[in-house]
Design an enzyme around this catalytic site. Structure first.
Site, PDB file in Angstrom:
ATOM      1  CD  GLN A  36       3.990 -54.251 -34.970  1.00  0.00           C
ATOM      2  OE1 GLN A  36       2.883 -54.673 -35.289  1.00  0.00           O
ATOM      3  NE2 GLN A  36       4.608 -54.676 -33.891  1.00  0.00           N
ATOM      4  CG  ASP A 161      -2.435 -56.431 -24.827  1.00  0.00           C
ATOM      5  OD1 ASP A 161      -3.258 -55.786 -25.507  1.00  0.00           O
ATOM      6  OD2 ASP A 161      -1.628 -55.886 -24.044  1.00  0.00           O
TER       7      ASP A 161
HETATM    8  N1  SAM Z   1      -3.996 -52.524 -26.791  1.00  0.00           N
HETATM    9  C1  SAM Z   1      -3.647 -52.856 -28.114  1.00  0.00           C
HETATM   10  C2  SAM Z   1      -4.767 -52.719 -29.080  1.00  0.00           C
HETATM   11  O1  SAM Z   1      -5.770 -52.146 -28.680  1.00  0.00           O
HETATM   12  O2  SAM Z   1      -4.662 -53.130 -30.243  1.00  0.00           O
HETATM   13  C3  SAM Z   1      -2.727 -54.037 -28.237  1.00  0.00           C
HETATM   14  C4  SAM Z   1      -1.448 -53.639 -27.547  1.00  0.00           C
HETATM   15  S1  SAM Z   1       0.052 -54.435 -27.780  1.00  0.00           S
HETATM   16  C5  SAM Z   1       1.134 -53.094 -28.139  1.00  0.00           C
HETATM   17  C6  SAM Z   1      -0.038 -55.297 -29.327  1.00  0.00           C
HETATM   18  C7  SAM Z   1       1.233 -56.119 -29.556  1.00  0.00           C
HETATM   19  O3  SAM Z   1       0.931 -57.273 -30.347  1.00  0.00           O
HETATM   20  C8  SAM Z   1       2.348 -55.382 -30.313  1.00  0.00           C
HETATM   21  O4  SAM Z   1       3.412 -55.121 -29.431  1.00  0.00           O
HETATM   22  C9  SAM Z   1       2.743 -56.349 -31.434  1.00  0.00           C
HETATM   23  O5  SAM Z   1       4.123 -56.406 -31.661  1.00  0.00           O
HETATM   24  C10 SAM Z   1       2.179 -57.669 -30.908  1.00  0.00           C
HETATM   25  N2  SAM Z   1       1.966 -58.702 -31.927  1.00  0.00           N
HETATM   26  C11 SAM Z   1       1.354 -58.606 -33.124  1.00  0.00           C
HETATM   27  N3  SAM Z   1       1.391 -59.786 -33.770  1.00  0.00           N
HETATM   28  C12 SAM Z   1       2.033 -60.667 -32.959  1.00  0.00           C
HETATM   29  C13 SAM Z   1       2.379 -62.038 -33.053  1.00  0.00           C
HETATM   30  N4  SAM Z   1       2.096 -62.761 -34.158  1.00  0.00           N
HETATM   31  N5  SAM Z   1       3.013 -62.619 -32.007  1.00  0.00           N
HETATM   32  C14 SAM Z   1       3.326 -61.921 -30.897  1.00  0.00           C
HETATM   33  N6  SAM Z   1       3.033 -60.601 -30.754  1.00  0.00           N
HETATM   34  C15 SAM Z   1       2.396 -59.977 -31.761  1.00  0.00           C
END
Ligand code: SAM
Length: 295
Positions: A36, A161
């Site tokens: 991303q 999350d």
């Molecule tokens: N508060 C946020 C929002 O409102 O969208 C979410 C926060 S957090 C930073 C989201 C995290 O999801 C990211 O660090 C991303 O790398 C992770 N993520 C996305 N897809 C994923 C997956 N398939 N497995 C594990 N983590 C994932």
């Protein structure tokens, strides 16, 4: 006359015709990981912000509203909160909130993107406040879907999350019936699954309602809760799913006892806030009751 400052701007586009402009005081990082587009910046109003694929993930001044809401109703209500799983949550703030609860013996966090975790440790240490180094934390860099398929562990609470499940997001494959059933199979008896579940405002609660309708096929209790998150510039919605626990009706005495045992000071969540979170506006109750799209 004061000199007009010439700002650089971070523009969050909600729709082709809707934008929120944040002036940038400082840009700490901007680049692409394998998964991303990531930016870490500081705005005069919101402080430091993490941005992924053009979407604000959290901001220094109000991240506690979002993270306390995601974590504490679930932990307050769960029958067993010794083992917790966080999927996503790269900033480490969900982990931080979970570890405030003294009953938690272990919290496993699985985020797909090492760069988000690394940037969060480097620039956003106020979010994790040492949680990554807590002896009860197990931080795994990997796909949460692969992790859940491979593990046989069961958790009293699972917190999602993840980024919004946009078409090209690595979180997209985690939003379908098969995965919702897989997550359920990783919950202990009486367990609670809570997910951040997109926007909940009258103009844009469609995706949230789609998630709720799909999850109702899997759990006896699926309840929405919402709060305004200023950095998101909208109402933000969450879903609590369980076969045994209906979080909306949690007794205040139970929440008060839970909150009193937490380490550190809360900013947002207590038993009064709990009532406010689960008291949904009429428009949302109507939208949730109507039939419509599912995954
Ligand atoms: N508060 C946020 C929002 O409102 O969208 C979410 C926060 S957090 C930073 C989201 C995290 O999801 C990211 O660090 C991303 O790398 C992770 N993520 C996305 N897809 C994923 C997956 N398939 N497995 C594990 N983590 C994932």
């Amino acid at each position: 006359m004061p000199k007009t400052q010439r700002w650089q701007w971070y523009v969050e586009e909600f729709a082709p015709s809707e934008q929120h402009h944040h002036a940038i005081d400082e840009l700490y990082y901007s680049g692409r990981s394998a998964f991303q587009q990531i930016a870490v910046l500081r705005s005069p109003v919101f402080g430091k912000m993490l941005v992924i694929d053009g979407d604000t993930q959290s901001a220094q001044v109000d991240e506690r509203i979002y993270h306390e809401t995601l974590v504490h109703p679930a932990l307050a209500g769960a029958a067993d909160r010794r083992e917790v799983l966080v999927i996503g949550g790269g900033e480490g703030a969900t982990l931080r909130e979970v570890l405030r609860c003294p009953d938690v013996v272990a919290c496993t966090m699985v985020d797909i993107d090492a760069l988000v975790v690394e940037l969060s440790k480097r620039y956003l240490a106020e979010w994790s406040q040492g949680a990554f180094d807590d002896a009860r934390a197990r931080v795994i860099v990997g796909d949460a879907l692969e992790f859940m398929r491979a593990t046989s562990e069961r958790y009293g609470v699972i917190l999602s999350d993840l980024t919004e499940p946009l078409e090209d997001s690595p979180s997209n494959p985690l939003f379908n019936d098969e995965v919702f059933e897989l997550i359920k199979s990783r919950l202990a008896e009486g367990g609670v699954y809570v997910l951040q579940a997109s926007t909940g405002a009258a103009i844009n609660a469609g995706l949230h309602c789609k998630m709720a309708r799909t999850l109702r096929r899997h759990y006896a209790h699926v309840v929405s809760f919402v709060t305004h998150v200023p950095a998101f510039d909208t109402e933000w919605a969450f879903l609590a799913c369980s076969d045994r626990i209906a979080l909306a009706g949690l007794e205040s005495a139970r929440i008060d006892a839970y909150c009193a045992a937490l380490s550190g000071e809360s900013f947002f969540y207590d038993s009064t806030t709990h009532r406010r979170l689960f008291a949904l506006p009429l428009y949302l109750r109507r939208m949730l009751a109507a039939s419509g799209d599912t995954f």
